[in-house]
Design a protein around this motif. Structure first.
Motif, PDB file in Angstrom:
ATOM      1  N   THR A   1       9.168  -8.329  -1.812  1.00 43.64           N
ATOM      2  CA  THR A   1       9.584  -7.628  -0.602  1.00 43.64           C
ATOM      3  C   THR A   1       8.695  -6.417  -0.343  1.00 43.64           C
ATOM      4  O   THR A   1       8.388  -6.087   0.813  1.00 43.64           O
ATOM      5  N   GLY A   2       8.255  -5.755  -1.403  1.00 44.91           N
ATOM      6  CA  GLY A   2       7.336  -4.636  -1.233  1.00 44.91           C
ATOM      7  C   GLY A   2       6.031  -5.065  -0.587  1.00 44.91           C
ATOM      8  O   GLY A   2       5.500  -4.375   0.294  1.00 44.91           O
ATOM      9  N   VAL A   3       5.501  -6.207  -0.995  1.00 46.05           N
ATOM     10  CA  VAL A   3       4.290  -6.749  -0.371  1.00 46.05           C
ATOM     11  C   VAL A   3       4.562  -7.091   1.088  1.00 46.05           C
ATOM     12  O   VAL A   3       3.743  -6.817   1.977  1.00 46.05           O
ATOM     13  N   ASP A   4       5.742  -7.660   1.341  1.00 47.11           N
ATOM     14  CA  ASP A   4       6.127  -8.026   2.704  1.00 47.11           C
ATOM     15  C   ASP A   4       6.165  -6.795   3.609  1.00 47.11           C
ATOM     16  O   ASP A   4       5.708  -6.836   4.765  1.00 47.11           O
ATOM     17  N   ILE A   5       6.700  -5.704   3.099  1.00 44.08           N
ATOM     18  CA  ILE A   5       6.764  -4.455   3.876  1.00 44.08           C
ATOM     19  C   ILE A   5       5.354  -3.977   4.221  1.00 44.08           C
ATOM     20  O   ILE A   5       5.067  -3.586   5.363  1.00 44.08           O
ATOM     21  N   ALA A   6       4.462  -4.022   3.237  1.00 42.62           N
ATOM     22  CA  ALA A   6       3.092  -3.548   3.460  1.00 42.62           C
ATOM     23  C   ALA A   6       2.361  -4.422   4.478  1.00 42.62           C
ATOM     24  O   ALA A   6       1.668  -3.908   5.365  1.00 42.62           O
ATOM     25  N   ILE A   7       2.524  -5.737   4.382  1.00 46.25           N
ATOM     26  CA  ILE A   7       1.862  -6.636   5.322  1.00 46.25           C
ATOM     27  C   ILE A   7       2.447  -6.453   6.722  1.00 46.25           C
ATOM     28  O   ILE A   7       1.725  -6.516   7.726  1.00 46.25           O
ATOM     29  N   GLY A   8       3.738  -6.213   6.796  1.00 46.49           N
ATOM     30  CA  GLY A   8       4.362  -5.951   8.090  1.00 46.49           C
ATOM     31  C   GLY A   8       3.747  -4.751   8.794  1.00 46.49           C
ATOM     32  O   GLY A   8       3.524  -4.772  10.017  1.00 46.49           O
ATOM     33  N   ARG A   9       3.455  -3.722   8.030  1.00 51.35           N
ATOM     34  CA  ARG A   9       2.826  -2.527   8.615  1.00 51.35           C
ATOM     35  C   ARG A   9       1.421  -2.852   9.121  1.00 51.35           C
ATOM     36  O   ARG A   9       0.990  -2.365  10.173  1.00 51.35           O
ATOM     37  N   LEU A  10       0.714  -3.681   8.370  1.00 54.11           N
ATOM     38  CA  LEU A  10      -0.628  -4.082   8.794  1.00 54.11           C
ATOM     39  C   LEU A  10      -0.569  -4.885  10.091  1.00 54.11           C
ATOM     40  O   LEU A  10      -1.353  -4.638  11.018  1.00 54.11           O
ATOM     41  N   LEU A  11       0.363  -5.831  10.178  1.00 49.85           N
ATOM     42  CA  LEU A  11       0.492  -6.637  11.391  1.00 49.85           C
ATOM     43  C   LEU A  11       0.870  -5.770  12.589  1.00 49.85           C
ATOM     44  O   LEU A  11       0.369  -5.966  13.699  1.00 49.85           O
ATOM     45  N   ASP A  12       1.749  -4.803  12.359  1.00 53.61           N
ATOM     46  CA  ASP A  12       2.120  -3.883  13.445  1.00 53.61           C
ATOM     47  C   ASP A  12       0.900  -3.119  13.949  1.00 53.61           C
ATOM     48  O   ASP A  12       0.736  -2.905  15.156  1.00 53.61           O
ATOM     49  N   ASP A  13       0.051  -2.700  13.028  1.00 55.96           N
ATOM     50  CA  ASP A  13      -1.138  -1.937  13.404  1.00 55.96           C
ATOM     51  C   ASP A  13      -2.119  -2.810  14.189  1.00 55.96           C
ATOM     52  O   ASP A  13      -2.692  -2.369  15.193  1.00 55.96           O
ATOM     53  N   LEU A  14      -2.307  -4.064  13.744  1.00 53.96           N
ATOM     54  CA  LEU A  14      -3.190  -4.974  14.478  1.00 53.96           C
ATOM     55  C   LEU A  14      -2.661  -5.234  15.887  1.00 53.96           C
ATOM     56  O   LEU A  14      -3.428  -5.282  16.855  1.00 53.96           O
ATOM     57  N   GLU A  15      -1.340  -5.396  15.992  1.00 51.34           N
ATOM     58  CA  GLU A  15      -0.746  -5.643  17.305  1.00 51.34           C
ATOM     59  C   GLU A  15      -0.903  -4.428  18.206  1.00 51.34           C
ATOM     60  O   GLU A  15      -1.205  -4.547  19.404  1.00 51.34           O
ATOM     61  N   LYS A  16      -0.711  -3.254  17.652  1.00 55.94           N
ATOM     62  CA  LYS A  16      -0.830  -2.018  18.421  1.00 55.94           C
ATOM     63  C   LYS A  16      -2.241  -1.852  18.981  1.00 55.94           C
ATOM     64  O   LYS A  16      -2.439  -1.322  20.077  1.00 55.94           O
ATOM     65  N   ASN A  17      -3.239  -2.346  18.221  1.00 55.25           N
ATOM     66  CA  ASN A  17      -4.622  -2.217  18.651  1.00 55.25           C
ATOM     67  C   ASN A  17      -5.149  -3.466  19.370  1.00 55.25           C
ATOM     68  O   ASN A  17      -6.356  -3.620  19.559  1.00 55.25           O
ATOM     69  N   ASN A  18      -4.199  -4.353  19.753  1.00 53.67           N
ATOM     70  CA  ASN A  18      -4.551  -5.578  20.486  1.00 53.67           C
ATOM     71  C   ASN A  18      -5.567  -6.434  19.731  1.00 53.67           C
ATOM     72  O   ASN A  18      -6.454  -7.052  20.334  1.00 53.67           O
ATOM     73  N   GLU A  19      -5.439  -6.483  18.409  1.00 54.84           N
ATOM     74  CA  GLU A  19      -6.357  -7.273  17.595  1.00 54.84           C
ATOM     75  C   GLU A  19      -5.660  -8.411  16.859  1.00 54.84           C
ATOM     76  O   GLU A  19      -6.322  -9.236  16.232  1.00 54.84           O
ATOM     77  N   LEU A  20      -4.341  -8.494  16.972  1.00 54.56           N
ATOM     78  CA  LEU A  20      -3.605  -9.512  16.216  1.00 54.56           C
ATOM     79  C   LEU A  20      -3.972 -10.918  16.668  1.00 54.56           C
ATOM     80  O   LEU A  20      -4.150 -11.825  15.850  1.00 54.56           O
ATOM     81  N   GLU A  21      -4.112 -11.116  17.982  1.00 54.29           N
ATOM     82  CA  GLU A  21      -4.395 -12.448  18.519  1.00 54.29           C
ATOM     83  C   GLU A  21      -5.793 -12.935  18.170  1.00 54.29           C
ATOM     84  O   GLU A  21      -6.064 -14.145  18.219  1.00 54.29           O
ATOM     85  N   SER A  22      -6.691 -12.033  17.841  1.00 46.25           N
ATOM     86  CA  SER A  22      -8.078 -12.434  17.567  1.00 46.25           C
ATOM     87  C   SER A  22      -8.438 -12.272  16.094  1.00 46.25           C
ATOM     88  O   SER A  22      -9.606 -12.170  15.740  1.00 46.25           O
ATOM     89  N   THR A  23      -7.419 -12.267  15.239  1.00 49.41           N
ATOM     90  CA  THR A  23      -7.646 -12.074  13.805  1.00 49.41           C
ATOM     91  C   THR A  23      -7.114 -13.264  13.013  1.00 49.41           C
ATOM     92  O   THR A  23      -5.956 -13.662  13.176  1.00 49.41           O
ATOM     93  N   LEU A  24      -7.970 -13.837  12.187  1.00 45.98           N
ATOM     94  CA  LEU A  24      -7.547 -14.868  11.250  1.00 45.98           C
ATOM     95  C   LEU A  24      -6.964 -14.181  10.021  1.00 45.98           C
ATOM     96  O   LEU A  24      -7.651 -13.416   9.347  1.00 45.98           O
ATOM     97  N   ILE A  25      -5.695 -14.422   9.773  1.00 49.50           N
ATOM     98  CA  ILE A  25      -5.009 -13.815   8.634  1.00 49.50           C
ATOM     99  C   ILE A  25      -4.699 -14.907   7.619  1.00 49.50           C
ATOM    100  O   ILE A  25      -4.137 -15.947   7.952  1.00 49.50           O
ATOM    101  N   ILE A  26      -5.076 -14.672   6.369  1.00 49.60           N
ATOM    102  CA  ILE A  26      -4.815 -15.621   5.289  1.00 49.60           C
ATOM    103  C   ILE A  26      -4.039 -14.899   4.195  1.00 49.60           C
ATOM    104  O   ILE A  26      -4.502 -13.889   3.659  1.00 49.60           O
ATOM    105  N   PHE A  27      -2.864 -15.412   3.887  1.00 49.93           N
ATOM    106  CA  PHE A  27      -2.039 -14.860   2.807  1.00 49.93           C
ATOM    107  C   PHE A  27      -2.083 -15.840   1.651  1.00 49.93           C
ATOM    108  O   PHE A  27      -1.727 -17.012   1.801  1.00 49.93           O
ATOM    109  N   GLY A  28      -2.535 -15.379   0.506  1.00 40.45           N
ATOM    110  CA  GLY A  28      -2.640 -16.275  -0.633  1.00 40.45           C
ATOM    111  C   GLY A  28      -2.471 -15.553  -1.944  1.00 40.45           C
ATOM    112  O   GLY A  28      -2.112 -14.375  -1.988  1.00 40.45           O
TER     113      GLY A  28
END
Length: 263
Positions: free
Chosen positions: A67-94
């Motif tokens: 869950t701690g990792v999930d919280i951190a990744i959530g913050r990253l996704l929020d930041d990408l969305e805020k900067n209009n970069e989420l749609e143009s970013t390939l994200i790989i979780f592994g």
């Protein structure tokens, strides 16, 4: 669209990994709930010596660390969305490996090659390129990830690449066929071969009844509790898996670059 300035980021999380020391925020959702029991330690090749209660608490704290990792990744996704970069970013979780997390009485990893260790998460997200929610059931190896990433990004493949790209299946939302079997080697004397139905393991510390081989029927025994290597009824399958593992071992030792032999 693509980012005007291409960028690559690799984020490495130490968690979930001992010491399991989640914060109060991470642990709160798990402190009072029942934790599912791990797979039985019957015939275990990974027993840690921890009690069943200790293993359940390990699983509780492990979940909190995730869950701690999930919280951190959530913050990253929020930041990408805020900067209009989420749609143009390939994200790989592994991950680099799984964790027994109490299954078979074990924790962490090791060359026991149980599914809990060998199966790794690989989630890819790229709106407009990869369709969301599709799960590929084929067999893949870690060496397949790099060529897939290059393919998805329209980048050239190195001449001596060993992996197989499955980018076309991701783009077209088709089922990726995957491999006939997957192979792993931990060190000399420790190998695994797995196809859709069977798993073959040869390891130096598996030395019961003068054998170092293990054979599981993953269809009838998905929890890998019953070793069939000494069962005469499965001698033919054992021989076939042993031969195939030898073929894969020889292939893995070959360089993908031309070798000039000198005598």
């Amino acid at each position: 669209g693509r980012l005007r300035t291409p960028q690559f980021m690799h984020l490495g999380f130490y968690a979930p990994h001992p010491p399991l020391n989640p914060t109060t925020e991470m642990f709160e959702p798990y402190k009072d709930i029942d934790i599912p029991d791990p797979i039985s330690r019957e015939n275990s090749r990974a027993d840690s010596g921890l009690s069943d209660d200790q293993l359940r608490e390990y699983r509780r704290h492990f979940a909190a660390m995730i869950t701690g990792v999930d919280i951190a990744i959530g913050r990253l996704l929020d930041d990408l969305e805020k900067n209009n970069e989420l749609e143009s970013t390939l994200i790989i979780f592994g991950s680099d490996h799984g964790d027994l997390c109490g299954d078979h009485g074990g924790i962490s990893k090791g060359p026991n090659y149980y599914e809990g260790v060998m199966r790794m998460p690989c989630i890819m997200h790229w709106p407009g390129v990869i369709k969301a929610g599709h799960k590929h059931k084929g067999l893949f190896e870690m060496v397949d990830i790099m060529p897939t990433i290059l393919d998805l990004c329209d980048l050239p493949q190195p001449e001596n690449i060993q992996g197989q790209s499955f980018a076309d299946a991701l783009r077209d939302n088709n089922e990726a066929v995957g491999r006939e079997d997957v192979y792993a080697i931990h060190a000399p004397g420790y190998i695994m071969l797995r196809n859709h139905d069977w798993k073959y393991v040869r390891a130096e510390f598996f030395n019961n009844d003068d054998t170092r081989e293990v054979l599981y029927n993953l269809v009838d025994d998905p929890e890998e509790l019953h070793d069939l290597a000494q069962d005469p009824a499965h001698a033919e399958t054992l021989a076939a898996m042993r031969e195939r593992s030898l073929v894969r071992t020889v292939a893995a030792s070959n360089s993908t670059k031309p070798i000039r032999l000198r005598f």
